[in-house]
Design a protein around this motif. Structure first.
Motif, PDB file in Angstrom:
ATOM      1  N   VAL A 199       0.864  -1.182   0.000  1.00  0.00           N
ATOM      2  CA  VAL A 199       0.000   0.000   0.000  1.00  0.00           C
ATOM      3  C   VAL A 199       0.894   1.224   0.000  1.00  0.00           C
ATOM      4  O   VAL A 199       1.640   1.469   0.962  1.00  0.00           O
ATOM      5  CB  VAL A 199      -0.921   0.033   1.239  1.00  0.00           C
ATOM      6  N   THR A 200       0.865   2.005  -1.080  1.00  0.00           N
ATOM      7  CA  THR A 200       1.641   3.243  -1.127  1.00  0.00           C
ATOM      8  C   THR A 200       0.796   4.397  -0.583  1.00  0.00           C
ATOM      9  O   THR A 200      -0.431   4.369  -0.664  1.00  0.00           O
ATOM     10  CB  THR A 200       2.094   3.570  -2.559  1.00  0.00           C
ATOM     11  N   GLY A 201       1.469   5.398  -0.024  1.00  0.00           N
ATOM     12  CA  GLY A 201       0.732   6.467   0.641  1.00  0.00           C
ATOM     13  C   GLY A 201       0.040   5.930   1.879  1.00  0.00           C
ATOM     14  O   GLY A 201      -1.020   6.420   2.287  1.00  0.00           O
ATOM     15  N   ALA A 202       0.668   4.925   2.516  1.00  0.00           N
ATOM     16  CA  ALA A 202       0.014   4.211   3.616  1.00  0.00           C
ATOM     17  C   ALA A 202      -0.169   5.059   4.861  1.00  0.00           C
ATOM     18  O   ALA A 202      -0.947   4.705   5.746  1.00  0.00           O
ATOM     19  CB  ALA A 202       0.818   2.955   3.972  1.00  0.00           C
ATOM     20  N   LEU A 225       4.143   1.736   2.676  1.00  0.00           N
ATOM     21  CA  LEU A 225       5.178   2.553   2.042  1.00  0.00           C
ATOM     22  C   LEU A 225       4.735   4.014   1.995  1.00  0.00           C
ATOM     23  O   LEU A 225       3.642   4.321   1.523  1.00  0.00           O
ATOM     24  CB  LEU A 225       5.466   2.032   0.632  1.00  0.00           C
ATOM     25  N   ASP A 226       5.592   4.896   2.488  1.00  0.00           N
ATOM     26  CA  ASP A 226       5.296   6.323   2.465  1.00  0.00           C
ATOM     27  C   ASP A 226       6.599   7.088   2.630  1.00  0.00           C
ATOM     28  O   ASP A 226       7.577   6.550   3.166  1.00  0.00           O
ATOM     29  CB  ASP A 226       4.319   6.700   3.579  1.00  0.00           C
ATOM     30  N   GLN A 227       6.622   8.337   2.165  1.00  0.00           N
ATOM     31  CA  GLN A 227       7.818   9.159   2.344  1.00  0.00           C
ATOM     32  C   GLN A 227       7.734  10.015   3.610  1.00  0.00           C
ATOM     33  O   GLN A 227       8.721  10.600   4.031  1.00  0.00           O
ATOM     34  CB  GLN A 227       8.023  10.072   1.132  1.00  0.00           C
ATOM     35  N   ALA A 228       6.547  10.065   4.237  1.00  0.00           N
ATOM     36  CA  ALA A 228       6.347  10.896   5.423  1.00  0.00           C
ATOM     37  C   ALA A 228       6.684  10.090   6.666  1.00  0.00           C
ATOM     38  O   ALA A 228       5.958   9.166   7.046  1.00  0.00           O
ATOM     39  CB  ALA A 228       4.905  11.405   5.475  1.00  0.00           C
TER      40      ALA A 228
END
Length: 550
Positions: A199-202, A225-228
């Motif tokens: 799940v991206t932007g999880a 998965l997330d960059q934050a």
């Protein structure tokens, strides 16, 4: 009394005399019983009166049928120390009783005329749903009376600890929530059970809710998965607390970094991908178009290509209604991503590509609901861009349930459109939210109009002008038959757009984007400036006068 009679009889048999006459025992026994009974009643009533004047809130109880009376009779006797019911509000057309527990029964009309001594009304969860399904104006009338509305737990959840302090005040989401969604759990379980799901932007609103709703289907592992960093840490803490049995991994990664994504696919071998990572704030993306293209288009392309390469079973792309006849960069980049997904779906590969398209989500990060709440807490004003602006809304759980359901449909390449109901005027939303706090719009909290922001539409669309829809087995999910059918000529445009984005060439990227998405027509917000002479402002002013009278 019985014990005294027995002792008296034993004494008589042994001594041939009685300590007291039997009649006296009976008389004194009844006198003692009634004294004790009335003493207990007096103590209890005194306790209730003292608490009602100090801390116990006075409330109305809403009833819609005779069955409600029985429920409330039990609740009043069991929880009289938690809330002081001072009357009932009857919504039943048929006349029932005039009093319950010696308390008056009002209609809404009578309540308006009376001097209300209660500031709150309690509604059962089941009755709240019935009212919304049948006549949502009832809730508006209750809010007009400046009554705070609280939800009573479901009957099966009642216990000795139920108190007024534990009751939940209804939120704007409760007013707009529609009938519960029926999912094909058997089919979804077979699709998601024992699968590794990425799940991206999880860490976002949609992504985190998708993760939570996947849990009942017992996936083998969920890759978050997330960059934050901080929001991802927060959702991990929530999962550890609420779902300790869940097997998951939390990964910091940027969807623009294809090398990093390849490592993720190689290491964890996901079988299903839910792609929710995106930049979504329209004005912000208007000021940063290359970033919007880089994440929304290039990032989606990276994930979709890797999904094909690693033979992912299903790839579910979360799009937006702003991709329809886009007037802003965000919507145009999402539409470009949709076209690329369709291009892959046309190829002969093992991955089923699904696109879901829906409108605004109530309460999501950065949405209008949290923004309005903050403005109301600060005492106003509440700012609305335009008096006529409307949006489609659905709750986070409803949107994510439909995403999961759509993820199990189709043969690939379909764009699934969700039934968003009727569009809602943002100014009406602001009025409801202010009333929910017990305040009066434009009297206690001002409403101001700021004008449309760059790239913002007055009205959102879920389907392009010439698009039609086909039904599916789910009543709230339709298939959009796009007029912008993908053809091989768009391959070159997709390739050139990617090259310009990689070069950070803003001008050429925008030119190529307009060729790829010819329906992308930026609007001039000056055409929608709000002035005092605007007839819509005059209409709002008339609403204000009514509010002030109330």
């Amino acid at each position: 009394m019985v014990s005294v009679l027995i002792l008296n009889q034993i004494y008589y048999l042994t001594r041939s005399e009685k300590l007291i006459l039997d009649a006296g025992v009976v008389i004194y026994g009844f006198i003692s019983f009634f004294l004790l009974f009335f003493f207990r009643v007096l103590v209890k009533r005194t306790y209730q009166i003292i608490n009602s004047t100090i801390s116990i809130p006075s409330v109305y109880a809403l009833i819609t049928s005779r069955a409600d009376i029985l429920i409330w009779e039990g609740l009043i006797s069991e929880h009289s120390d938690s809330f002081n019911v001072v009357g009932f509000v009857n919504l039943d057309d048929q006349k029932m009783l005039t009093r319950i527990h010696n308390l008056p029964i009002y209609t809404i009309a009578q309540l308006k005329e009376s001097n209300s001594i209660a500031k709150s009304i309690i509604v059962s969860d089941e009755k709240l749903q019935q009212i919304k399904d049948n006549n949502n104006s009832v809730l508006a009338e209750l809010l007009d009376l400046k009554l705070k509305i609280y939800k009573l737990p479901k009957i099966e959840n009642y216990d000795s600890t139920t108190s007024f302090s534990s009751l939940k005040e209804i939120k704007i989401e409760d007013l707009l929530q529609r009938s519960p969604i029926k999912l094909n759990n058997l089919k979804l379980s077979s699709l998601y059970k024992d699968k590794t799901i990425l799940v991206t932007g999880a860490a976002g609103s949609i992504g985190s809710e998708i993760v939570k709703q996947l849990v009942p289907f017992a996936p083998k592992k969920i890759i978050l998965l997330d960059q934050a960093e901080t929001p991802l840490h927060d959702i991990a803490l929530c999962l550890d607390k609420d779902y300790p049995q869940l097997n998951y991994e939390k990964l910091i990664a940027n969807v623009r970094n294809k090398k990093r994504l390849r490592e993720v696919f190689t290491t964890y071998q996901p079988q299903i991908v839910f792609h929710g990572a995106a930049y979504k704030h329209v004005p912000m993306m208007e000021a940063n178009p290359i970033e919007s293209l880089s994440v929304n288009f290039r990032g989606t392309r990276n994930l979709a290509e890797l999904s094909t390469e690693y033979k992912i079973e299903r790839f579910v792309f979360v799009s937006t209604d702003k991709a329809v006849n886009p007037t802003n960069i965000m919507g145009a980049t999402k539409r470009a991503a949709e076209i690329f997904i369709q291009s892959l779906a046309k190829q002969d590969n093992q991955t089923t590509f699904i696109t879901t398209r829906f409108g605004n989500v109530l309460g999501s990060n950065g949405s209008v609901i949290p923004h309005f709440k903050k403005q109301i807490q600060e005492g106003g004003p509440v700012t609305v861009t335009h008096p006529e602006i409307t949006r489609y809304f659905m709750t986070i759980d409803e949107a994510c349930q439909l995403v999961l359901e759509a993820g199990g449909m189709g043969n690939g390449g379909e764009i699934y459109v969700f039934d968003m109901g009727s569009p809602i005027k943002i100014v009406n939303l602001a009025h409801h939210m202010i009333r929910l706090t017990g305040l009066i719009p434009n009297k206690d909290i001002a409403i101001e109009f700021s004008g449309l922001r760059p790239g913002e539409k007055l009205f959102e669309e879920l389907l392009a002008d010439k698009e039609t829809t086909l039904p599916t087995h789910h009543e709230k999910i339709m298939i959009a038959q796009a007029t912008h059918t993908y053809d091989s000529s768009q391959d070159f445009q997709l390739t050139k757009l990617l090259e310009f984005v990689k070069q950070n060439n803003i001008n050429e990227s925008l030119k190529q984007l307009k060729q790829l998405v010819p329906e992308y027509q930026p609007i001039d917000v000056n055409d929608f400036k709000v002035s005092e002479s605007d007839p819509n402002i005059q209409k709002i002013a008339s609403y204000t006068e009514v509010d002030k009278k109330n």
